[in-house]
Design a protein around this motif. Sequence first.
Motif, PDB file in Angstrom:
ATOM      1  N   VAL A 105     -12.891  25.860 -37.668  1.00 35.34           N
ATOM      2  CA  VAL A 105     -13.537  26.136 -38.959  1.00 35.34           C
ATOM      3  C   VAL A 105     -14.634  25.110 -39.238  1.00 35.34           C
ATOM      4  N   ILE A 106     -14.353  23.851 -38.997  1.00 34.44           N
ATOM      5  CA  ILE A 106     -15.358  22.803 -39.204  1.00 34.44           C
ATOM      6  C   ILE A 106     -16.545  23.009 -38.268  1.00 34.44           C
ATOM      7  N   VAL A 108     -17.638  25.852 -36.993  1.00 29.25           N
ATOM      8  CA  VAL A 108     -18.404  27.006 -37.467  1.00 29.25           C
ATOM      9  C   VAL A 108     -19.265  26.619 -38.669  1.00 29.25           C
ATOM     10  N   ILE A 109     -18.692  25.860 -39.593  1.00 33.63           N
ATOM     11  CA  ILE A 109     -19.452  25.425 -40.774  1.00 33.63           C
ATOM     12  C   ILE A 109     -20.634  24.554 -40.358  1.00 33.63           C
ATOM     13  N   VAL A 110     -20.410  23.624 -39.455  1.00 34.15           N
ATOM     14  CA  VAL A 110     -21.498  22.753 -38.985  1.00 34.15           C
ATOM     15  C   VAL A 110     -22.563  23.580 -38.277  1.00 34.15           C
ATOM     16  N   LEU A 112     -23.271  26.803 -38.707  1.00 35.96           N
ATOM     17  CA  LEU A 112     -23.990  27.592 -39.712  1.00 35.96           C
ATOM     18  C   LEU A 112     -24.954  26.727 -40.522  1.00 35.96           C
ATOM     19  N   LEU A 113     -24.546  25.547 -40.887  1.00 34.49           N
ATOM     20  CA  LEU A 113     -25.449  24.643 -41.605  1.00 34.49           C
ATOM     21  C   LEU A 113     -26.633  24.259 -40.745  1.00 34.49           C
ATOM     22  N   TYR A 114     -26.400  24.059 -39.476  1.00 37.19           N
ATOM     23  CA  TYR A 114     -27.488  23.709 -38.564  1.00 37.19           C
ATOM     24  C   TYR A 114     -28.468  24.877 -38.385  1.00 37.19           C
ATOM     25  N   ARG A 117     -30.529  25.771 -42.035  1.00 39.26           N
ATOM     26  CA  ARG A 117     -31.055  24.677 -42.867  1.00 39.26           C
ATOM     27  C   ARG A 117     -32.484  24.838 -43.198  1.00 39.26           C
TER      28      ARG A 117
END
Length: 117
Positions: A105-106, A108-110, A112-114, A117
């Motif tokens: 999960v972490i 995937v979040i990183v 997606l943020l990358y 942005r």
Amino acid sequence: MMIFMLFAVLCTVFGLIANFLRKSAWRETEGDRIQPQTAVTRAFDYTDNDPPPFESPRYECTMRNERFAAAFKALNHEIEFVPDSPEALADQRDADRRFWGVGAVIAVIVLLLYLFR
């Protein structure tokens, strides 16, 4: 000489104030103090044994009296942690799944943020 007397008087006044505050704090915190250890509390130590992340909590009991330790173990054998038991291995597998799930999960979040942005 006058400066010495003034210094001595100030030290005495501050010493009396500090002593008054020490006694006041001692009286006000009487109910919060830890009681002195007895023979029973010195013979039995119950501490946390930090397991790896996401595993069930465990506790470690240390006893000085061998007879008491044997009786305690006999009464609590069903909840004793045995590292190679099926329950412990299942708990470890569940913890591994949770660990990798949280990591995914972490990640995937990183990602997606990358990307956004």
